[in-house]
Each structure stands twice: as C-alpha cells, then as structure tokens.
Design a protein around this motif. Structure first.
Motif, short mmCIF file in Angstrom:
data_model
loop_
_atom_site.label_atom_id
_atom_site.label_comp_id
_atom_site.label_asym_id
_atom_site.label_seq_id
_atom_site.Cartn_x
_atom_site.Cartn_y
_atom_site.Cartn_z
N ASN A 268 79.86 37.43 40.79
CA ASN A 268 78.78 36.84 39.99
C ASN A 268 77.51 37.68 40.21
N ASN A 269 76.42 37.25 39.60
CA ASN A 269 75.20 38.05 39.63
C ASN A 269 74.48 38.04 40.98
N SER A 270 74.77 37.05 41.82
CA SER A 270 74.07 36.96 43.10
C SER A 270 74.93 37.40 44.29
N SER A 271 76.21 37.69 44.05
CA SER A 271 77.08 38.13 45.14
C SER A 271 77.07 39.65 45.24
N ALA A 272 77.48 40.15 46.40
CA ALA A 272 77.41 41.58 46.66
C ALA A 272 78.37 42.37 45.78
N ILE A 273 77.89 43.47 45.27
CA ILE A 273 78.73 44.38 44.48
C ILE A 273 79.61 45.18 45.44
N TYR A 274 80.85 45.39 45.07
CA TYR A 274 81.76 46.17 45.91
C TYR A 274 82.51 47.19 45.07
N SER A 275 83.05 48.19 45.77
CA SER A 275 83.78 49.26 45.10
C SER A 275 85.17 48.79 44.70
N THR A 276 85.61 49.20 43.53
CA THR A 276 86.95 48.87 43.07
C THR A 276 87.55 50.08 42.37
N SER A 277 88.80 49.96 41.97
CA SER A 277 89.51 51.12 41.42
C SER A 277 89.16 51.36 39.96
N THR A 278 89.43 52.56 39.52
CA THR A 278 89.38 52.88 38.09
C THR A 278 90.76 53.36 37.68
N GLY A 279 91.03 53.31 36.41
CA GLY A 279 92.34 53.74 35.95
C GLY A 279 92.33 54.16 34.50
N TYR A 280 93.38 54.87 34.12
CA TYR A 280 93.53 55.37 32.77
C TYR A 280 94.79 54.74 32.18
N TRP A 281 94.84 53.42 32.26
CA TRP A 281 96.02 52.68 31.86
C TRP A 281 96.29 52.82 30.36
N ALA A 282 97.46 53.33 30.03
CA ALA A 282 97.90 53.47 28.64
C ALA A 282 96.98 54.35 27.81
N GLY A 283 96.19 55.17 28.47
CA GLY A 283 95.31 56.08 27.73
C GLY A 283 94.15 55.36 27.08
N SER A 284 93.54 56.00 26.13
CA SER A 284 92.44 55.45 25.32
C SER A 284 91.14 55.27 26.08
N GLY A 285 91.06 55.75 27.31
CA GLY A 285 89.81 55.64 28.05
C GLY A 285 90.01 55.04 29.42
N ALA B 184 62.70 56.53 42.84
CA ALA B 184 62.08 57.64 43.55
C ALA B 184 62.89 58.04 44.77
N THR B 185 63.64 57.10 45.33
CA THR B 185 64.46 57.40 46.51
C THR B 185 65.79 57.98 46.08
N PRO B 186 66.23 59.08 46.67
CA PRO B 186 67.53 59.66 46.29
C PRO B 186 68.65 58.64 46.42
N PHE B 187 69.51 58.57 45.42
CA PHE B 187 70.60 57.60 45.40
C PHE B 187 71.83 58.18 46.09
N THR B 188 72.49 57.37 46.89
CA THR B 188 73.64 57.84 47.67
C THR B 188 74.94 57.83 46.88
N GLY B 189 74.96 57.15 45.73
CA GLY B 189 76.19 57.04 44.96
C GLY B 189 76.95 55.75 45.23
N SER B 190 76.42 54.89 46.09
CA SER B 190 77.09 53.63 46.42
C SER B 190 76.21 52.44 46.07
N LEU B 191 76.82 51.44 45.43
CA LEU B 191 76.14 50.18 45.10
C LEU B 191 76.51 49.07 46.08
N ALA B 192 77.31 49.39 47.09
CA ALA B 192 77.82 48.38 48.01
C ALA B 192 76.68 47.56 48.62
N GLY B 193 76.80 46.23 48.50
CA GLY B 193 75.80 45.34 49.08
C GLY B 193 74.71 44.92 48.12
N ALA B 194 74.49 45.67 47.06
CA ALA B 194 73.49 45.30 46.06
C ALA B 194 74.03 44.16 45.21
N THR B 195 73.19 43.56 44.41
CA THR B 195 73.62 42.53 43.47
C THR B 195 73.20 42.94 42.07
#
Length: 244
Positions: free
Chosen positions: A46-63, A120-131
């Motif tokens: 939800n919008n107030s819970s911590a964001i976490y990393s998950t997988s990506t995939g190219y299931w059945a093509g199309s994107g 302004a702060t360099p981004f690390t590439g991770s959203l872990a812990g943000a909401t």
C-alpha cells in the motif's frame, strides 16, 4: 562587404551549433541485463508500507512486467491489483530526457504514471524502505499521469530541461500526497479500485534523448593572435574591394 560578413557570421553560427541537434533514441525493453537501460521492479502492499525490490520478466513477450505472480489474471504484468508496482529504468552514467512510453500489452485498464529522479542527493538506485506517499519528498518528480494508454505510445510532454538517469513507470495514477491511485477520476476526485479499474500493462519501449556533455573549453586567443586574425579579415575585405 555585407555579403562576406554574412557568410562569416553564418559559418561561425553553423560551427557552434553543429552539435546542438539531439537525435531521439528508442530503447526496446526485453529484460536483458546486457542492454540499456537496466530494469528493476519495485512494489509495496500500500502507499504507507515500505517499498521492496521484486522481479521483472518478459513473460510471453510484448514488453516487461513486474512481480512474477501467476499469469492467469494478468499478474505477470506491471499492475496494481495485489500491491502497487513500478518499473525502474536506470540509464547509468547517461542523463536522459524521456519523450514517450510504448505499451505492448494491456488488460482491463491501462493507466500509467511516470516519475523522474531530480533530487540534489545522488541516487543509489534503490527504493528499499521508502514509501509511495513519500517519493516526492525524497527527490522524485511527477512527470505526469496518462490514462487509458492501451497498446500504444504515449507522449510524456516532460519539461524540456528535465534530464535524469532514473525513471519510474507505474501502474495506475499518482498523487503527490496519497501515492498510487486507480488513475481514474470522477468530479475531480480519485475513484477507488474495482475489478474494472485494475491496471495491467507491459512496457515495450521508451524513447528519448541523451544529454550531451558540454563542449570542451577552447583556448582563448592571445591579443596578438586576435590582431593577426583581424588583419587577415581586413585583407580579405581589401581584396574584395579592389575586385569590385
């Protein structure tokens, strides 16, 4: 004389602006680590819970989709049915202005939002812990909400000076205070999620321009060199006058 001066000015302008035009590039997304940009999936229940990393995939093509859940109801795509999902595009050292997003597959509804990192702060590439609700206060900027895209290309109309190495594409709409929404409004208010408002999309490609580095600083001629160049130019004018 005027003719020569005009040619001199025009030639100088062309030399200075020869690298001004930036060609648009299209990046086809195929979930392969060997091609730019790098694609990562991010999710929160939800919008107030911590964001976490998950997988990506190219299931059945199309994107590319996010989450890797069962494909029986479109959950192999980027969606907002069981939690809110986003696809992050990391262009590495390149700063990119995204012009458009192309969807290769959709189901039910097809609303998306786009964010760019402009902090302004360099981004690390991770959203872990943000909401989701705190993204805009942590360096991200909302580029726009785009409703009912379908399997089409949508023009983002991002500000001309908006360049970033990190972009987020999410399913649904985005509100700066609330976070992710259904992407559907009625009388100016966001409508609640229903079975017909869940957004399922696969991102097939993005297009944009890469920011070019500033031109190298050229050595400023010394006064003596400037005098010689001026004398040469005056000599050309003198020859032209004699011929006339």
């Amino acid at each position: 004389m005027n003719y020569i001066v005009k040619k001199f000015v025009l030639g100088t302008a062309l030399a200075l602006c020869g690298s001004c035009a930036l060609a648009s590039t299209t990046w086809t997304l195929d979930n392969k680590s060997s091609t730019a940009p790098t694609e990562t999936g991010w999710k929160a229940s939800n919008n107030s819970s911590a964001i976490y990393s998950t997988s990506t995939g190219y299931w059945a093509g199309s994107g590319v989709g996010v989450g890797g859940e069962s494909s029986s109801d479109g959950q192999h795509s980027l969606d907002n049915k069981s939690g809110y999902e986003m696809l992050m595009l990391n262009f590495g050292t390149e700063s990119v202005h995204l012009d458009s997003v192309s969807l290769g597959w959709t189901q039910t509804d097809s609303d998306i939002f786009v964010l760019a990192y402009t902090g302004a702060t360099p981004f690390t590439g991770s959203l872990a812990g943000a909401t989701y609700a705190s993204l805009l206060s942590n360096g991200w900027s909302l580029v726009g909400n785009y409703a009912n895209v379908g399997s089409n290309t949508v023009q983002l109309n991002a500000a001309a000076n908006l360049y970033s190495s990190f972009w987020l594409i999410g399913a649904g709409g985005f509100d700066g205070t609330l976070g992710v929404t259904s992407g559907d409004k009625s009388n100016g208010s966001w409508q609640s999620f229903t079975s017909s408002r869940y957004d399922y999309v696969k991102v097939a490609a993005v297009s944009g321009t890469v920011k070019q580095p500033p031109p190298p600083v050229t050595h400023v001629p010394e006064p003596g060199s400037l005098a010689l160049a001026g004398a040469a130019f005056l000599g050309i004018l003198g020859i032209r006058r004699k011929r006339d």
